[in-house]
Enzyme design. Structure first.
Site, PDB file in Angstrom:
ATOM      1  N   ASP A  13     -48.099  24.927 -34.006  1.00 31.40           N
ATOM      2  CA  ASP A  13     -48.825  25.237 -32.770  1.00 31.40           C
ATOM      3  C   ASP A  13     -50.220  24.627 -32.945  1.00 31.40           C
ATOM      4  O   ASP A  13     -50.986  25.071 -33.795  1.00 31.40           O
ATOM      5  CB  ASP A  13     -48.902  26.763 -32.619  1.00 31.40           C
ATOM      6  CG  ASP A  13     -49.847  27.208 -31.503  1.00 31.40           C
ATOM      7  OD1 ASP A  13     -50.481  26.349 -30.863  1.00 31.40           O
ATOM      8  OD2 ASP A  13     -49.949  28.440 -31.287  1.00 31.40           O
ATOM      9  N   TYR A 230     -54.072  37.390 -41.759  1.00 34.32           N
ATOM     10  CA  TYR A 230     -53.157  37.080 -40.670  1.00 34.32           C
ATOM     11  C   TYR A 230     -53.704  35.997 -39.761  1.00 34.32           C
ATOM     12  O   TYR A 230     -54.798  36.094 -39.266  1.00 34.32           O
ATOM     13  CB  TYR A 230     -52.886  38.340 -39.854  1.00 34.32           C
ATOM     14  CG  TYR A 230     -51.434  38.701 -39.879  1.00 34.32           C
ATOM     15  CD1 TYR A 230     -51.010  39.947 -40.313  1.00 34.32           C
ATOM     16  CD2 TYR A 230     -50.479  37.780 -39.490  1.00 34.32           C
ATOM     17  CE1 TYR A 230     -49.677  40.270 -40.347  1.00 34.32           C
ATOM     18  CE2 TYR A 230     -49.143  38.093 -39.524  1.00 34.32           C
ATOM     19  CZ  TYR A 230     -48.745  39.342 -39.953  1.00 34.32           C
ATOM     20  OH  TYR A 230     -47.420  39.644 -39.985  1.00 34.32           O
ATOM     21  N   LYS A 233     -48.138  34.645 -36.049  1.00 30.66           N
ATOM     22  CA  LYS A 233     -46.742  34.711 -36.449  1.00 30.66           C
ATOM     23  C   LYS A 233     -46.265  33.290 -36.672  1.00 30.66           C
ATOM     24  O   LYS A 233     -46.825  32.333 -36.137  1.00 30.66           O
ATOM     25  CB  LYS A 233     -45.922  35.373 -35.343  1.00 30.66           C
ATOM     26  CG  LYS A 233     -46.198  36.853 -35.229  1.00 30.66           C
ATOM     27  CD  LYS A 233     -45.505  37.650 -36.315  1.00 30.66           C
ATOM     28  CE  LYS A 233     -45.827  39.114 -36.201  1.00 30.66           C
ATOM     29  NZ  LYS A 233     -46.334  39.716 -37.418  1.00 30.66           N
TER      30      LYS A 233
END
Ligand code: F6R
Ligand code: MG
Ligand code: MG
Length: 379
Positions: A13, A230, A233
């Site tokens: 992405d 994090y 995902k």
């Protein structure tokens, strides 16, 4: 024996349009340019530029084997170029999955995800490439289990003499960076003890026990563990070879008729149903979701990708989509409550440390003495 072919799916992405919902057409065009050049220069045999949500995926064939520097480098350069374009268009989260600024041999730990397998092309070689958005690699565990272990999904496990021997299934522990291979069906229960926890244990490879041939591969990079915090995902990819001693195409796509719950919806912090969609519907929109999966079917011929066929663009998936929409309503109605919201440790976003800090002087130890004070009694 014929020459070995490698199928590589390499994805990232590098900027969303609009927000995190899709890949901008100009980025796809840029990716096409890079892939066409690599094909012209003989680096790859063939390619298809796929996408799911805000993730672009290069589906490539070549003869260089998995983890090859030249292949990884060309996709890395393409992602960098696409990132520049994403910046110039003001796309959202430009360069999101570019976690390093120096390429050093392969994409490991760099941000992009990849699933690669090498095999001798059979006389006819049907392959399905699955691309998902708003979820994590463990999302493939249940469908893979059904394809390769469950006779209620895969009739061939019982009635095909080339399949009833079963499969060897490699499971990776993403936290400890370890792997183990289960002999299935005899070790199904042991395997399920792990793969039922898909946030940590992920099916990586599947091999036919009859032939030793590779049947499936997934991308298992976990951005959170790579980056130490994090960063999104992983929006995984997977390739599955089909037919002639492997699950039939229909057995490979059937598990997705059940839109199982996966982690990764809205802010990577919610559970939602994995909705099977056609390429034209691969844009997670409602509440940044629900999580999506597309299935691109190819026939390989001398490494050429004949296809894709958009496998979920079929009326037989209408009901799965309807169920997924109903599940989405049901889960959404839980708002900030679990199990819609993920458990505290699994959320990509949290305000807990600052909220805790702001209340640190107000939390009282709940002792007998305090309870007595509150009720005005003495002890
Ligand atoms: C991205 C995703 C999205 C974002 C959300 C908030 O994969 O799942 O749901 O997490 O749109 O994004 P930011 O924090 O960039 O505003
Ligand atoms: Mg994004
Ligand atoms: Mg994504």
């Amino acid at each position: 024996m014929g020459e070995k072919i490698t199928l590589s799916i390499i994805k990232a992405d590098v900027g969303g349009f609009v927000g995190h919902s899709a890949v901008h057409p100009a980025l796809i065009e840029k990716a096409e340019e890079h892939a066409a050049k690599a094909k012209k220069n003989g680096i790859i045999i063939d390619y298809f530029c796929g996408h799911c949500g805000d993730d672009h995926a290069f589906i490539l064939t070549h003869k260089k084997g998995p983890g090859n520097e030249e292949i990884h480098k060309f996709t890395w350069d393409a992602f960098l170029d696409m990132t520049d374009l994403a910046h110039s268009l003001g796309l959202y989260g430009a360069g999101q999955d570019i976690l390093s600024d120096a390429f050093s041999g392969n994409l490991r730990g760099m941000g992009p995800g990849y699933a690669e397998m090498e095999f001798v092309e059979r006389q006819s070689e049907p392959i399905i490439c699955f691309l998902a958005d708003k979820t994590e690699p463990g999302a493939w565990n249940m469908p893979l289990y059904k394809m390769f272990c469950d006779p209620f999904n895969t009739a061939g496990l019982v009635i095909d003499s080339n399949m009833y021997q079963g499969f060897n299934i490699q499971v990776d522990d993403l936290k400890e960076a370890k792997k183990v291979t289960f002999d299935c069906p005899s070790e199904l229960y042991q395997m399920l003890a792990f793969i039922g926890a898909p946030g940590r244990f992920v099916i990586k490879h599947v091999y036919s026990k009859k032939t030793g041939e590779i049947a499936a591969v997934t991308s298992t990079q976990r951005l959170s563990f790579i980056a130490g915090k994090y960063v999104g995902k992983d929006d995984p990819v997977m390739a599955v070879r089909c037919q002639s001693g492997l699950p039939a195409v229909g057995e490979v796509v059937n598990p997705f008729a059940f839109p199982h719950l996966v982690a990764g919806w809205m802010r990577g912090s919610h559970h939602g149903p994995l909705m099977p969609v056609s390429m034209k519907d691969d844009h997670p929109t409602r509440f940044d979701g629900p999580p999506r999966v597309v299935a691109l079917g190819f026939q390989l011929k001398d490494g050429k990708l004949v296809g894709p066929r958009d496998m979920f663009a079929d009326v037989s998936y209408d009901r799965a989509r309807q169920i997924a929409n109903e599940m989405a309503d049901y889960l959404k109605a839980h708002g900030p409550f679990e199990p819609h919201r993920l458990p505290l440790d699994d959320m990509e976003y949290t305000t807990m440390p600052i909220v805790m800090e702001s209340l640190k002087d107000r939390w009282e130890t709940d002792t007998e003495e305090n309870k007595a004070k509150a009720s005005g009694k003495t002890i």
